[in-house]
Design an enzyme around this catalytic site. Structure first.
Site, PDB file in Angstrom:
ATOM      1  N   TYR A  23       0.327  -1.657   0.369  1.00 58.92           N
ATOM      2  CA  TYR A  23       0.339  -0.122  -0.268  1.00 58.92           C
ATOM      3  C   TYR A  23       1.054   1.557   0.071  1.00 58.92           C
ATOM      4  CZ  TYR A  23      -4.982  -2.163   0.692  1.00 58.92           C
ATOM      5  OH  TYR A  23      -5.217  -2.919   0.861  1.00 58.92           O
ATOM      6  N   LYS A  35       2.804 -14.593   5.854  1.00 56.26           N
ATOM      7  CA  LYS A  35       3.263 -14.853   5.192  1.00 56.26           C
ATOM      8  C   LYS A  35       4.847 -15.403   4.759  1.00 56.26           C
ATOM      9  CE  LYS A  35       1.729 -17.740   1.912  1.00 56.26           C
ATOM     10  NZ  LYS A  35       0.752 -18.665   1.940  1.00 56.26           N
ATOM     11  N   ASP A  90      -2.862 -17.664   4.775  1.00 59.10           N
ATOM     12  CA  ASP A  90      -3.497 -18.775   4.528  1.00 59.10           C
ATOM     13  C   ASP A  90      -4.788 -19.434   5.230  1.00 59.10           C
ATOM     14  OD1 ASP A  90      -1.432 -19.354   4.238  1.00 59.10           O
ATOM     15  OD2 ASP A  90      -1.354 -20.458   2.308  1.00 59.10           O
ATOM     16  N   ASP A 140      -5.585  -5.407   5.555  1.00 57.06           N
ATOM     17  CA  ASP A 140      -7.165  -5.163   4.739  1.00 57.06           C
ATOM     18  C   ASP A 140      -7.942  -6.520   4.744  1.00 57.06           C
ATOM     19  OD1 ASP A 140      -8.374  -3.598   3.096  1.00 57.06           O
ATOM     20  OD2 ASP A 140      -7.074  -4.529   1.242  1.00 57.06           O
TER      21      ASP A 140
END
Ligand code: NAI
Length: 421
Positions: free
Chosen positions: A163, A230, A284, A308
């Protein structure tokens, strides 16, 4: 219309209120604090009006005439364009710097061109690095079987990651230059016509966010803080995020913290009373865990992009966007805003659900100002309204036989619940 400040030299907060101050590194809130508000675009003016009225009623209920909020209108978006000839006047940013607390409605962001997001510009200008999003169930119709077990607060990093806006279009001279650099310096060859974005994640930004999340967990007696990342794939960005967040936990908050490893090695899998478990989950897995085992999670600490995704998913579990509150906070300044946007199709129709805006205001008043009684009163009013099936159309359409209330009627109903408490 009352005049709104367009120019920094015209900034004059209402005389009947006092400004919040910082004294010895602590926020000092007077009994009549000036709080800035931005109506915003689309449904913004209707839901902000509702939120102000409900908050005023709850402050009165909690503190009688001893305390009151003095609202100060400042502008951004279409109203700013109309009155000041620009979308985000410098005076608006400076006014928030003065008041240290603001509530805003949503603002339009054009897709794929036009100006960049005003919301992002406000967050960046004031260094509001933590996006705090509680996700709670108030009895509203929800698609998830375990909706009543959902009670999360998501801490999303607000200034870095993909972002940060460091990106270049495919085929641009800038992208070409970066590709040449990568090839020459590191032997990394990318395909022609590749779009390039940079994902910065720093120790500084990660640690200050983590600090806020652990402080919240201690204050609210939460039992678990989970780092979402992640890092198995993006080792030096999201992996580093995880490592730094653990470092904050185990160095700055050592006496409160038990890690997952310690939980089994030292405590036989049983978290001791008064301690906070800190663990981490791969992104995930985390996205499915909050669906399959929502009761295992309370505070979720995430880099910008993960934050987000998970906040929208989490809000969907409990019935969606009309209830989803948020606050952007820095060290001393906070700006509350709902997660949803301007809902243009409902603008001006008196049908939008103001609950997300109201609950965002609650975060500002109860958490940032520390007037926690106000939060309890408003949350209880919302619970009662939903239990009595007094809801706006977005919820009513999932409740067979229920006639929806208009935004203004629902607001009035909440005020009546508050006054009758
Ligand atoms: P949106 O959140 O405005 O709308 C998504 C869906 O939810 C629509 O069906 C809408 O009607 C419904 N909805 C949203 N809020 C509601 C409420 N309070 N009550 C009842 N229904 C509600 O998202 P969308 O359509 O993607 O964006 C519209 C505009 O809002 C865009 O310009 C976007 O950039 C902006 N936006 C601004 C945000 C902000 O100011 N923080 C955040 C998200 C979007």
């Amino acid at each position: 219309m009352t005049s709104v400040p367009c120019d920094v030299k015209d900034l004059k907060p209402p005389a009947e209120g006092q400004l919040i101050e910082i004294v010895n590194g602590q926020i000092k809130v007077p009994d009549n604090p000036v709080i800035a508000y931005i109506e915003g675009d689309g449904i913004g003016p209707e839901i902000v009006r509702s939120a102000k009225a409900v908050i005023d009623a709850a402050v009165k209920k909690a503190y009688g005439n001893k305390r009151r909020i003095v609202w100060w209108e400042i502008v951004a978006g279409e109203k700013a364009q109309e009155h000041c000839g620009e979308l985000l006047p410098k005076a608006t940013i400076e006014a928030i710097r003065m008041t240290k607390a603001a509530m805003k409605g949503p603002l339009t962001t054009p897709v794929g061109g036009g100006y960049r997001s005003l919301n992002v510009a406000i967050r960046m200008a004031l260094d509001l690095y933590a996006n705090i999003r509680p996700v709670r169930y108030y009895g509203q119709p929800a698609p998830h079987r375990y909706a009543d077990k959902v009670n999360f607060v998501i801490f999303r990093e607000n200034t870095e990651d993909l972002y940060a806006g460091i990106e270049w279009p495919p085929g641009s001279p800038e992208a070409q230059k970066v590709m040449e650099f990568l090839k020459k310096e590191f032997g990394v060859e990318l395909r022609p016509n590749t779009g390039i974005g940079v994902k910065p994640i720093s120790e500084f930004a990660t640690k200050r966010l983590a600090r806020k999340a652990f402080q919240w967990a201690i204050k609210h007696k939460n039992r678990v803080v989970t780092i979402m990342h992640k890092g198995n794939i993006m080792k030096y960005t999201e992996g580093a995020f995880m490592k730094w967040a653990y470092e904050v936990a185990t160095t700055e908050f050592r006496e409160y913290i038990v890690t997952e490893q310690e939980l089994y090695e030292k405590y036989n899998g049983q978290l001791p009373e008064g301690k906070i478990l800190v663990n981490d989950r791969i992104a995930d897995n985390m996205l499915q865990q909050i669906i399959t085992r929502p009761w295992d999670y309370e505070i979720i600490l995430a880099p910008n992009v993960n934050g987000d995704y998970i906040s929208d998913e989490a809000n969907a579990l409990v019935g969606g966007i009309g209830m989803a509150a948020g606050m952007n906070a820095g060290d001393y300044i906070a700006v509350a805003e709902p997660v949803h946007g301007t809902a243009p199709k409902y603008a001006g129709k008196d049908v939008a659900n103001p609950t997300a805006e109201i609950l965002s205001g609650v975060l500002l008043i109860a958490e940032h100002l520390g007037w926690s009684e106000v939060g309890k009163i408003i949350e209880e009013a919302i619970r009662r309204a939903i239990a009595d099936k007094k809801v706006t159309q977005d919820l009513a359409r999932h409740m067979p036989g229920v006639t929806p209330l208009k935004t203004s009627e629902y607001t009035q109903a909440l005020i009546e619940y508050i006054e009758s408490m």
